[in-house]
Design a protein around this motif. Structure first.
Motif, PDB file in Angstrom:
ATOM      1  N   CYS A 293      18.492  40.328  98.579  1.00 56.41           N
ATOM      2  CA  CYS A 293      19.376  41.282  97.906  1.00 56.41           C
ATOM      3  C   CYS A 293      19.346  41.080  96.394  1.00 56.41           C
ATOM      4  N   LEU A 294      19.358  39.817  95.968  1.00 59.80           N
ATOM      5  CA  LEU A 294      19.334  39.524  94.538  1.00 59.80           C
ATOM      6  C   LEU A 294      18.054  40.046  93.897  1.00 59.80           C
ATOM      7  N   GLU A 295      16.929  39.876  94.579  1.00 62.28           N
ATOM      8  CA  GLU A 295      15.662  40.369  94.036  1.00 62.28           C
ATOM      9  C   GLU A 295      15.680  41.883  93.886  1.00 62.28           C
ATOM     10  N   LYS A 296      16.228  42.587  94.886  1.00 61.31           N
ATOM     11  CA  LYS A 296      16.296  44.044  94.813  1.00 61.31           C
ATOM     12  C   LYS A 296      17.189  44.499  93.665  1.00 61.31           C
ATOM     13  N   VAL A 297      18.325  43.827  93.487  1.00 60.31           N
ATOM     14  CA  VAL A 297      19.247  44.195  92.409  1.00 60.31           C
ATOM     15  C   VAL A 297      18.605  43.952  91.047  1.00 60.31           C
ATOM     16  N   VAL A 298      17.944  42.812  90.894  1.00 64.04           N
ATOM     17  CA  VAL A 298      17.309  42.486  89.615  1.00 64.04           C
ATOM     18  C   VAL A 298      16.185  43.473  89.311  1.00 64.04           C
ATOM     19  N   LYS A 299      15.411  43.854  90.316  1.00 69.61           N
ATOM     20  CA  LYS A 299      14.346  44.840  90.094  1.00 69.61           C
ATOM     21  C   LYS A 299      14.924  46.163  89.611  1.00 69.61           C
ATOM     22  N   PHE A 300      16.047  46.584  90.224  1.00 70.49           N
ATOM     23  CA  PHE A 300      16.688  47.838  89.817  1.00 70.49           C
ATOM     24  C   PHE A 300      17.200  47.749  88.382  1.00 70.49           C
ATOM     25  N   LEU A 301      17.881  46.654  88.050  1.00 68.98           N
ATOM     26  CA  LEU A 301      18.414  46.498  86.691  1.00 68.98           C
ATOM     27  C   LEU A 301      17.288  46.370  85.667  1.00 68.98           C
ATOM     28  N   ASN A 302      16.238  45.630  86.014  1.00 68.39           N
ATOM     29  CA  ASN A 302      15.109  45.485  85.092  1.00 68.39           C
ATOM     30  C   ASN A 302      14.466  46.830  84.793  1.00 68.39           C
ATOM     31  N   ARG A 303      14.268  47.632  85.839  1.00 68.96           N
ATOM     32  CA  ARG A 303      13.608  48.928  85.663  1.00 68.96           C
ATOM     33  C   ARG A 303      14.397  49.808  84.703  1.00 68.96           C
ATOM     34  N   ASN A 304      15.704  49.862  84.862  1.00 70.20           N
ATOM     35  CA  ASN A 304      16.527  50.674  83.960  1.00 70.20           C
ATOM     36  C   ASN A 304      16.622  50.052  82.573  1.00 70.20           C
ATOM     37  N   ALA A 305      16.582  48.710  82.515  1.00 66.92           N
ATOM     38  CA  ALA A 305      16.588  48.050  81.204  1.00 66.92           C
ATOM     39  C   ALA A 305      15.321  48.383  80.426  1.00 66.92           C
ATOM     40  N   TYR A 306      14.180  48.438  81.102  1.00 65.62           N
ATOM     41  CA  TYR A 306      12.928  48.773  80.429  1.00 65.62           C
ATOM     42  C   TYR A 306      12.946  50.205  79.905  1.00 65.62           C
ATOM     43  N   ILE A 307      13.641  51.106  80.616  1.00 67.18           N
ATOM     44  CA  ILE A 307      13.767  52.479  80.117  1.00 67.18           C
ATOM     45  C   ILE A 307      14.563  52.497  78.819  1.00 67.18           C
ATOM     46  N   MET A 308      15.671  51.753  78.778  1.00 64.01           N
ATOM     47  CA  MET A 308      16.485  51.706  77.554  1.00 64.01           C
ATOM     48  C   MET A 308      15.730  51.020  76.419  1.00 64.01           C
ATOM     49  N   ILE A 309      14.927  50.001  76.748  1.00 59.28           N
ATOM     50  CA  ILE A 309      14.099  49.359  75.718  1.00 59.28           C
ATOM     51  C   ILE A 309      13.113  50.359  75.140  1.00 59.28           C
ATOM     52  N   ALA A 310      12.484  51.160  76.015  1.00 58.28           N
ATOM     53  CA  ALA A 310      11.508  52.145  75.550  1.00 58.28           C
ATOM     54  C   ALA A 310      12.151  53.209  74.666  1.00 58.28           C
ATOM     55  N   ILE A 311      13.432  53.522  74.920  1.00 54.67           N
ATOM     56  CA  ILE A 311      14.091  54.584  74.153  1.00 54.67           C
ATOM     57  C   ILE A 311      14.707  54.043  72.865  1.00 54.67           C
ATOM     58  N   TYR A 312      15.469  52.958  72.967  1.00 54.31           N
ATOM     59  CA  TYR A 312      16.264  52.503  71.818  1.00 54.31           C
ATOM     60  C   TYR A 312      15.712  51.254  71.142  1.00 54.31           C
ATOM     61  N   GLY A 313      14.815  50.515  71.791  1.00 55.04           N
ATOM     62  CA  GLY A 313      14.170  49.376  71.144  1.00 55.04           C
ATOM     63  C   GLY A 313      15.047  48.164  70.967  1.00 55.04           C
ATOM     64  N   ARG A 314      16.058  47.973  71.831  1.00 54.91           N
ATOM     65  CA  ARG A 314      16.922  46.805  71.724  1.00 54.91           C
ATOM     66  C   ARG A 314      16.422  45.697  72.641  1.00 54.91           C
ATOM     67  N   ASN A 315      17.048  44.512  72.545  1.00 46.85           N
ATOM     68  CA  ASN A 315      16.590  43.382  73.353  1.00 46.85           C
ATOM     69  C   ASN A 315      16.927  43.586  74.824  1.00 46.85           C
ATOM     70  N   PHE A 316      16.455  42.684  75.660  1.00 46.45           N
ATOM     71  CA  PHE A 316      16.563  42.886  77.101  1.00 46.45           C
ATOM     72  C   PHE A 316      18.020  42.887  77.563  1.00 46.45           C
ATOM     73  N   CYS A 317      18.795  41.905  77.150  1.00 45.79           N
ATOM     74  CA  CYS A 317      20.179  41.805  77.625  1.00 45.79           C
ATOM     75  C   CYS A 317      21.005  43.013  77.197  1.00 45.79           C
ATOM     76  N   ARG A 318      20.863  43.431  75.949  1.00 45.91           N
ATOM     77  CA  ARG A 318      21.605  44.606  75.453  1.00 45.91           C
ATOM     78  C   ARG A 318      21.170  45.861  76.209  1.00 45.91           C
ATOM     79  N   SER A 319      19.873  46.008  76.449  1.00 47.77           N
ATOM     80  CA  SER A 319      19.367  47.191  77.151  1.00 47.77           C
ATOM     81  C   SER A 319      19.828  47.206  78.599  1.00 47.77           C
ATOM     82  N   ALA A 320      19.812  46.042  79.256  1.00 42.59           N
ATOM     83  CA  ALA A 320      20.277  45.972  80.646  1.00 42.59           C
ATOM     84  C   ALA A 320      21.756  46.325  80.735  1.00 42.59           C
ATOM     85  N   ARG A 321      22.561  45.846  79.768  1.00 40.35           N
ATOM     86  CA  ARG A 321      23.991  46.163  79.767  1.00 40.35           C
ATOM     87  C   ARG A 321      24.219  47.653  79.531  1.00 40.35           C
TER      88      ARG A 321
END
Length: 724
Positions: A568-596
């Motif tokens: 379950c943890l792996e699935k949740v992290v994959k989901f959060l990572n995927r959306n964090a990478y989208i925010m990184i691609a759009i706004y260019g912030r660091n990983f933790c800020r983008s994931a939040r």
């Protein structure tokens, strides 16, 4: 003038909107200068980037050191008691490709499972013996016909003579005291239990002399074979799999290439007929499962009419026991029931999710427009496959060279198991004159494994762990790089006011450059978290396997709970990572800020997220199952030689399921890689859509960037979901 439209915002209609904003952040304000992915950026997560690069440098150095010390021939060829390879070209054993055991009965000793070595001399021979004969019988017949010695000497050492007494023969260890009818299996001579003219070769002589003056039975011989099989399970499973890959690699590549072409064709066709492709996916999957039900019923009916009771070499445990299950009626009946349940479940899912599937198809059509305007995204999966292939190949090669590093190590082997020096290292050149040979008459100095006492050899287990961990990190990094690159390209499409005129030039190449230049550290950070979780899962599985026999019910329950939690943890992290990478691609912030930011955006629009949920992935999942299932059926028919129209192909395999699973799983991964373009496109568009609803209100001064048709279908389904 366009009429001002109000989006179905949860903040406007929920009485707890204030508390929700406090919990999940403020909605983004309107910014008239925002036109898509931010151009002016800074490097993010620099420390993690430096650590990642240091790990890669260490990984390269590890591969070079393993290349110097390792020898992959030790995996491909069996090794005799002197550490020489059987069948290696350019050596005296070039034409001797099979390993022969002097006294196979000694392999029945319990010490076999402790030392992982059969306590008897092993030599390379050109063929296996085809009849029963003892050394004493050979000496008696040798007086009448010299050819008996010529037949027997090929199973002796080069300096052997036919005139020795049994005590002298045992002391010099030049020849076996007896040979049995055998046939080569896994490049080793094993007793022949196959059926000839309706009778078993060894059953025709259930009692025989072993050359030591003792009468033995075929049951004892089978026990020895079972012990050797235990050695193979502990030491040479990888070798058997390696042999199957060496035999079928050409056909596996053809199968994976076909899967790649079919996946790419589906990807191209979805640009034009996304709705029709869904129906192809649906009926194709139902057809594949239906074929499986029919085939299981057919095999069940055949076994019911003609029960299989023929004894073969597989019955003694040399071949995998999995094949025995497919000779049982209950196995096919159980598989038929399972497939029937899966078929019914898929049909019910399609019925109950029909409205959400309609949204998913609409999103796929919208994604098709984006891919149509950025056709280079159809080519990007090939780059991902190339990078993944490099990582996998480097990991496999490094693992093989690490496993074969070292020099031959020889151990003292006592056939009777009563030597105080047993399992100690020895030197075969001086062993016969050493104190150990005098203290333990009959003891042997045989090759055991490859190793050494240097610092490098002592840390080989740690190097294996390092090799696996960096491999997982690199694999997840390559996937993260692809997700971030595609997200940047599709975000550029979404935020273009006038499509396709306002789409910036070369959006995919631009997004790839931004991801590698500015956000390598952030991508490495996210992939490091995921690799750490996957590594912990593997450690947990390893501990579970090692302690399987020593576990009580509570520990087994705890292991199951931990496995479930990590999954379950792996699935949740994959989901959060995927959306964090989208925010990184759009706004260019660091990983933790983008994931939040991604998490808060989704939580502020939780009802809209519930509308789509994982239905889009379910539709694409049907496509992956269709491709991998079709290739699996073709591979099964091919590798089991059930396709009479195809004459070529592998004739014999240790495990036919090795290439079968490789083609099936490989096809699924290939389809997953190609369909991930659509999955990332849909998820990026959806996240941008949520951001668009918060930034704008649909007026002429703050228009929506989403297409009116997509906005309408979301409004309708949101209202329907809210009423429920």
């Amino acid at each position: 003038m366009a009429k001002k439209r109000k989006p179905p915002s949860t903040q406007e209609e929920s009485p707890d909107s204030t508390s929700e904003e406090e919990d999940f952040g403020q909605a983004r304000p309107h910014d008239p200068d925002f036109k898509g992915p931010v151009v002016n950026r800074n490097c993010t997560d620099i420390l993690c980037c430096i650590i990642f690069l240091l790990f890669i440098i260490g990984y390269i150095l590890l591969g070079l050191v393993a290349w110097v010390h390792g020898d992959p021939r030790r995996v491909a060829y069996p090794t005799d008691s002197q550490g020489h390879f059987c069948g290696q070209k350019g050596t005296p054993n070039e034409n001797k490709t099979v390993l022969f055991y002097f006294n196979l009965l000694s392999c029945a000793s319990p010490s076999v499972m402790v030392n992982l070595q059969c306590p008897t001399t092993q030599i390379c021979v050109s063929k296996c013996p085809d009849k029963f004969i003892t050394y004493l019988e050979m000496q008696f017949l040798y007086k009448k016909d010299k050819s008996y010695w010529e037949d027997y000497r090929q199973f002796c050492k080069t300096n052997a003579k036919p005139v020795k007494s049994i005590p002298q023969l045992l002391l010099d260890d030049d020849c076996p005291t007896a040979v049995f009818p055998s046939k080569p299996f896994l490049q080793r001579c094993f007793p022949d239990f196959s059926t000839k003219n309706g009778n078993l070769t060894i059953r025709s002589r259930m009692l025989f002399e072993d050359g030591y003056g003792r009468t033995r039975s075929a049951i004892e011989l089978r026990e020895a074979v079972h012990r050797i099989n235990k050695i193979f399970e502990a030491r040479t499973l990888g070798m058997k799999v390696f042999e199957d890959y060496a035999t079928t690699w050409y056909w596996i590549l053809i199968g994976l290439s076909i899967a790649m072409v079919v996946s790419w064709m589906f990807l191209v066709l979805m640009r034009f007929i996304a709705g029709l492709i869904f129906w192809i996916f649906m009926f194709g999957v139902l057809g594949i499962i239906g074929y499986g039900i029919w085939y299981c019923f057919q095999q069940y009916s055949i076994l019911q009419e003609h029960p299989n009771s023929t004894l073969s070499i597989y019955d003694i445990g040399i071949q995998t026991n999995i094949s025995l299950y497919f000779q049982l009626q209950q196995t096919w009946f159980t598989l038929m029931i399972i497939l029937s349940i899966i078929e019914a479940s898929v049909i019910l899912l399609l019925i109950f999710l029909r409205n959400r599937i309609r949204i998913a198809i609409f999103l796929l059509k919208e994604g098709s427009k984006a891919i149509g305007h950025i056709p280079s995204t159809l080519i990007y999966p090939f780059l991902t496959f190339i990078l993944l292939s490099i990582c996998i190949s480097y990991w496999v090669v490094t693992a093989i060279f690490l496993a074969t590093s070292g020099v031959p190590i020889y151990k003292v082997i006592a056939p009777e198991g009563q030597c105080i020096h047993e399992n100690k290292t020895c030197d075969p050149e001086i062993f016969n004159t050493s104190e150990i040979a005098k203290a333990c008459p009959g003891a042997l100095c045989n090759f055991a494994f490859y190793g050494g006492k240097t610092l490098y050899h002592q840390y080989i287990p740690a190097f294996h762990v390092y090799n696996l961990f960096v491999f997982l990190w690199l694999i997840n990094f390559v996937i993260a790089l692809g997700q971030c690159t595609l997200a940047g390209a599709f975000a550029a499409y979404y935020w273009a006011a006038k499509k396709p005129d306002d789409i910036p030039p070369h959006p995919l190449l631009t997004s790839f450059g931004r991801a590698t230049r500015y956000h390598t550290g952030s991508l490495a950070f996210g992939s490091l978290i995921l690799a750490s979780i996957q590594m912990l899962k593997m450690v947990l599985q390893y501990v579970d396997k090692r302690l399987k026999n020593a576990q009580n019910k509570f520990s087994k329950l705890l292991q199951c709970c931990l496995k479930c939690c990590f999954w379950c943890l792996e699935k949740v992290v994959k989901f959060l990572n995927r959306n964090a990478y989208i925010m990184i691609a759009i706004y260019g912030r660091n990983f933790c800020r983008s994931a939040r930011d991604a998490f808060n955006l989704l939580m502020r629009n939780i009802l809209k997220v519930a509308v789509t949920d994982e239905v889009t992935y379910f539709v694409l999942f049907l496509g992956k199952i269709l491709i991998s299932g079709s290739m699996g059926i073709l591979a099964f028919l091919f590798f089991t030689r059930k396709m009479p129209m195809i004459e070529v192909g592998p004739t014999s395999l240790n495990y036919y399921w090795v290439p079968l699973l490789t083609v099936t799983l490989g096809s699924y991964l290939i389809a997953h890689g190609f369909f991930s373009v659509y999955a990332m496109c849909v998820e990026t568009i959806f996240l941008c859509f949520l951001d668009d609803l918060e930034r704008n209100d649909g007026s002429t001064t703050r228009p929506y960037y989403v297409s009116p048709s997509l906005l309408k279908i979301f409004q309708d389904n949101y209202s329907r979901t809210k009423k429920r």
